[in-house]
Design a protein around this motif. Structure first.
Motif, short mmCIF file in Angstrom:
data_model
loop_
_atom_site.label_atom_id
_atom_site.label_comp_id
_atom_site.label_asym_id
_atom_site.label_seq_id
_atom_site.Cartn_x
_atom_site.Cartn_y
_atom_site.Cartn_z
N VAL A 324 0.86 -1.21 0.10
CA VAL A 324 0.01 -0.01 -0.16
C VAL A 324 0.79 1.18 -0.09
O VAL A 324 1.99 1.23 0.68
CB VAL A 324 -0.97 0.26 1.28
N ALA A 325 0.49 2.24 -0.64
CA ALA A 325 1.24 3.48 -0.82
C ALA A 325 1.59 4.11 0.40
O ALA A 325 0.53 4.20 1.20
CB ALA A 325 0.56 4.23 -1.78
N LEU A 326 2.92 4.60 0.72
CA LEU A 326 3.07 4.91 2.07
C LEU A 326 3.04 6.49 2.09
O LEU A 326 3.83 7.15 1.07
CB LEU A 326 4.39 4.57 2.59
N ASP A 327 2.40 7.14 2.74
CA ASP A 327 2.44 8.84 2.80
C ASP A 327 3.62 9.22 3.59
O ASP A 327 4.08 8.91 4.77
CB ASP A 327 1.33 9.04 3.66
N CYS A 328 4.52 9.72 2.89
CA CYS A 328 6.01 10.08 3.20
C CYS A 328 6.05 11.51 3.39
O CYS A 328 7.06 12.14 3.40
CB CYS A 328 7.27 9.57 2.56
N SER A 329 5.06 12.21 3.53
CA SER A 329 5.10 13.79 3.72
C SER A 329 5.45 14.36 5.08
O SER A 329 5.85 15.38 5.02
CB SER A 329 3.37 14.40 3.29
N SER A 330 5.54 13.45 5.81
CA SER A 330 5.91 14.08 7.34
C SER A 330 6.19 12.79 8.21
O SER A 330 5.68 11.77 7.84
CB SER A 330 4.92 14.86 7.90
N PRO A 331 7.19 12.98 9.00
CA PRO A 331 7.49 11.99 10.37
C PRO A 331 6.09 11.38 10.89
O PRO A 331 5.93 10.34 11.20
CB PRO A 331 8.48 12.46 11.20
N ARG A 332 5.22 12.38 11.04
CA ARG A 332 3.81 12.05 11.58
C ARG A 332 3.26 10.99 11.05
O ARG A 332 2.63 9.97 11.73
CB ARG A 332 3.21 13.39 11.87
N SER A 333 3.05 11.10 9.68
CA SER A 333 2.42 10.14 8.83
C SER A 333 3.30 8.56 8.89
O SER A 333 2.30 7.71 8.91
CB SER A 333 2.15 10.44 7.39
N THR A 334 4.22 8.72 8.70
CA THR A 334 5.06 7.56 8.69
C THR A 334 5.16 6.75 10.03
O THR A 334 5.07 5.47 10.14
CB THR A 334 6.40 7.63 8.32
N ILE A 335 5.14 7.54 11.17
CA ILE A 335 5.21 6.89 12.38
C ILE A 335 3.71 6.40 12.56
O ILE A 335 3.58 5.15 13.06
CB ILE A 335 5.35 7.97 13.46
N ALA A 336 2.71 6.87 12.05
CA ALA A 336 1.29 6.37 12.23
C ALA A 336 1.13 5.22 11.55
O ALA A 336 0.48 4.23 11.91
CB ALA A 336 0.35 7.51 11.62
N ALA A 337 1.98 5.11 10.41
CA ALA A 337 1.67 3.71 9.50
C ALA A 337 2.77 2.59 10.09
O ALA A 337 2.79 1.62 9.55
CB ALA A 337 2.20 4.04 8.23
N GLY A 338 3.65 3.00 11.23
CA GLY A 338 4.53 1.96 11.78
C GLY A 338 5.84 1.95 11.12
O GLY A 338 6.33 0.91 11.44
N SER A 420 7.91 -0.12 21.62
CA SER A 420 6.63 0.08 22.45
C SER A 420 5.53 0.62 21.56
O SER A 420 4.46 0.46 22.05
CB SER A 420 6.73 1.14 23.76
N MET A 421 5.62 0.93 20.26
CA MET A 421 4.61 1.10 19.48
C MET A 421 4.34 0.25 18.28
O MET A 421 3.88 0.65 17.50
CB MET A 421 5.06 2.48 18.72
N ARG A 422 4.75 -0.98 18.43
CA ARG A 422 4.30 -1.95 17.37
C ARG A 422 4.65 -1.82 15.95
O ARG A 422 4.05 -1.38 15.17
CB ARG A 422 2.99 -2.36 17.40
N PRO A 423 6.25 -1.60 15.88
CA PRO A 423 6.77 -1.41 14.27
C PRO A 423 6.29 -2.59 13.30
O PRO A 423 6.34 -3.53 13.58
CB PRO A 423 7.94 -1.50 14.74
N ARG A 424 6.36 -1.87 11.89
CA ARG A 424 6.11 -2.54 10.92
C ARG A 424 7.23 -2.60 10.20
O ARG A 424 7.74 -3.55 9.59
CB ARG A 424 5.02 -2.28 9.93
N MET A 425 8.06 -1.57 10.14
CA MET A 425 9.51 -1.18 9.57
C MET A 425 10.34 -0.31 10.28
O MET A 425 9.74 0.70 10.93
CB MET A 425 9.08 -0.71 8.02
N VAL A 426 11.61 -0.74 10.64
CA VAL A 426 12.43 0.11 11.40
C VAL A 426 13.71 0.24 10.36
O VAL A 426 14.53 -0.75 10.06
CB VAL A 426 12.79 -0.67 12.58
N ILE A 427 14.08 1.46 10.31
CA ILE A 427 15.39 1.98 9.73
C ILE A 427 16.50 2.42 10.61
O ILE A 427 16.13 3.19 11.56
CB ILE A 427 15.04 3.11 8.61
#
Length: 504
Positions: A324-338, A420-427
């Protein structure tokens, strides 16, 4: 009858140095000597006492007991000015440079070259004096370059050149290659050999044991404030150093994945960044694997991570998370996506150093610890305590300020915030910069556990041993584009470097 040759006298002796704080013995009777032209490696885990010993040598703190002997003259303690006058210069891990000044002004700060009756700073003379020193460390920037424009690696080179400008007899290098690539590290090794030839001693502090093997004439190991042992040139090897540092053998760096790589979690297709708007990078990260990203400093690795995380703007291409397309417009949106980023400079961008461990761990997800519209201290404490136990953060008090922790424990706090936030992807960007071998092993174990749990793991590293030893697959960047990929059987420094420099 011939006279026996007199053995050269030590340039420096730290004689039975002890430093005690209330309830804590930071150093206990440590004796170390340094000979002229000797490269002495000082190693040990974080908290072993290396920094305390060097602060005593630099005149920053006073020893509880012991003597500092320079040229045969004993001192109970040194002041900072006495240390500098004795020819002791530091290249600090935490870079002491000022963004609002240029390179030459930083190099001669406090020792400005002046001219005329009014004693005005002679900028032209300072820049002329700085250029040969920059050439000596292989710097690609000039003396008139604003420091604000320098990368972390370039600032490290500036610090080394600054130390050389002081006509030092002993140069103390604290993690000098923590942000340098293999090529830049080799330049530094040549600088160190040049200093050795001139009779200048080097105290080399590093967690990168392969570098210690390469440059050290002798190794001294500290453990828990005590002298754990020393190794002469022919005794220096990776396993011997680790045994002295931690009192046991470490397992091999590489841990195979629990199962074959699965679905694609993160998919970058022709991604372009502001740094390299005309270069496109495509790569994929699958479940169950650790993908290492290698390349020279300036290759665009960090810039790619920051664009995906939303810190900087994508100039083109697409990013998908689980198809699914990831919204990379801000850290807030990517954090919300995991999607989470463990940044290269944890002190500047990963932590709020003045805040507690407890506050740092909940900071990115305050909504989850709110009760009746207010942040709940008990919920924050419970979350921090859970991560302290899970990650083995070495502190008895979760309300301790983050600035007081060792580098390895600070990195664990950054990880605790995201885990503590259930990550889906960690860089991970330079995940073990400035961290000792014991803590490194723990970080690698956590990364593998994440991958085995189905979390995507992308690791950017300038440490070739780390990239080769931890990754399941290596992607090499060059000037913003993917120069090639390597599967595990193809891993070698030679193959990575060939791709990084564009060789065929």
């Amino acid at each position: 009858m011939t006279n026996k040759e007199t053995a050269p006298a030590p340039l420096l002796v730290l004689d039975r140095i002890a430093k005690t704080y209330p309830g804590v013995a930071a150093l206990s009777g440590v004796t170390i000597s340094v000979m002229p032209g000797e490269v002495l490696a000082l190693i040990g885990e974080n908290g072993a006492g290396k920094s305390t010993l060097m602060k005593i040598l630099g005149g920053v703190i006073e020893p509880t007991s012991g003597k500092i002997v320079i040229d045969g003259v004993a001192h109970d303690r040194l002041t900072v000015s006495q240390s500098q006058a004795a020819g002791i210069a530091f290249v600090h891990q935490e870079l002491n440079v000022f963004d609002n000044l240029d390179v030459a002004a930083n190099m001669f700060l406090g020792r400005e070259i002046r001219r005329g009756f009014l004693g005005l700073v002679d900028v032209k003379a300072a820049r002329a004096a700085a250029q040969p020193l920059l050439d000596r460390v292989g710097a690609s920037f000039g003396p008139d370059t604003p420091v604000a424009e320098l990368s972390l690696a370039e600032r490290q080179l500036l610090e080394i050149a600054k130390a050389l400008s002081m006509d030092a007899r002993i140069v103390i290098m604290d993690e000098p290659t923590s942000s340098l690539t293999l090529r830049e590290t080799q330049v530094l090794m040549k600088v160190i050999d040049d200093l050795r030839q001139q009779g200048i001693a080097v105290i080399y502090i590093s967690h990168r044991l392969s570098e210690v093997e390469q440059c050290a004439d002798r190794v001294v190991v500290l453990r828990d404030g005590h002298l754990a042992g020393a190794l002469s040139r022919h005794e220096i090897n990776h396993d011997a150093m680790i045994r002295l540092m931690i009192g046991r053998d470490l397992k091999a760096l590489y841990t195979p994945p629990a199962q074959p790589a699965g679905r694609v979690i993160l998919d970058l297709n022709a991604v372009r960044t502001s740094t390299y708007p005309n270069a496109a990078a495509s790569l994929a990260v699958r479940a169950g694997e650790i993908v290492g990203v290698a390349g020279l400093v300036g290759a665009g690795r960090t810039e790619l991570a920051e664009a995906v995380f939303g810190i900087t703007r994508l100039r083109g291409g697409t990013v998908q998370l689980d198809g699914v397309a990831l919204d990379c417009s801000s850290p807030r949106s990517t954090i919300a996506a995991g999607v989470y980023l463990v940044p290269e400079d944890r002190k500047r961008t990963g932590l709020v150093l003045e805040s507690s461990i407890c506050e740092n761990i909940s900071m990115a997800d305050l909504a989850s610890v709110v009760r009746h519209g207010l942040v709940s201290g008990s919920r924050m404490a419970a979350r921090a305590e859970e991560q302290r136990t899970r990650l083995g953060i070495k502190t008895a008090d979760i309300h301790r300020v983050a600035a007081e922790l060792s580098g390895g424990n600070q990195q664990k706090v950054v990880l605790g915030k995201w885990l503590s936030m259930r990550p889906r992807m960690v860089i991970f960007d330079e995940p073990t910069r400035g961290i000792d071998v014991g803590a490194k092993s723990e970080i690698y174990r956590l990364m593998r556990a994440l991958a085995d749990a189905g979390v995507g793991v992308l690791m950017i590293s300038s440490d070739m041993e780390e990239v080769i030893g931890v990754s399941d697959r290596i992607v090499v960047l060059r000037e913003g584009a993917v120069a090639g990929e390597l599967e595990r059987p193809e891993f070698s420094e030679h193959n990575v470097l060939k791709l990084a420099v564009g060789a065929h």
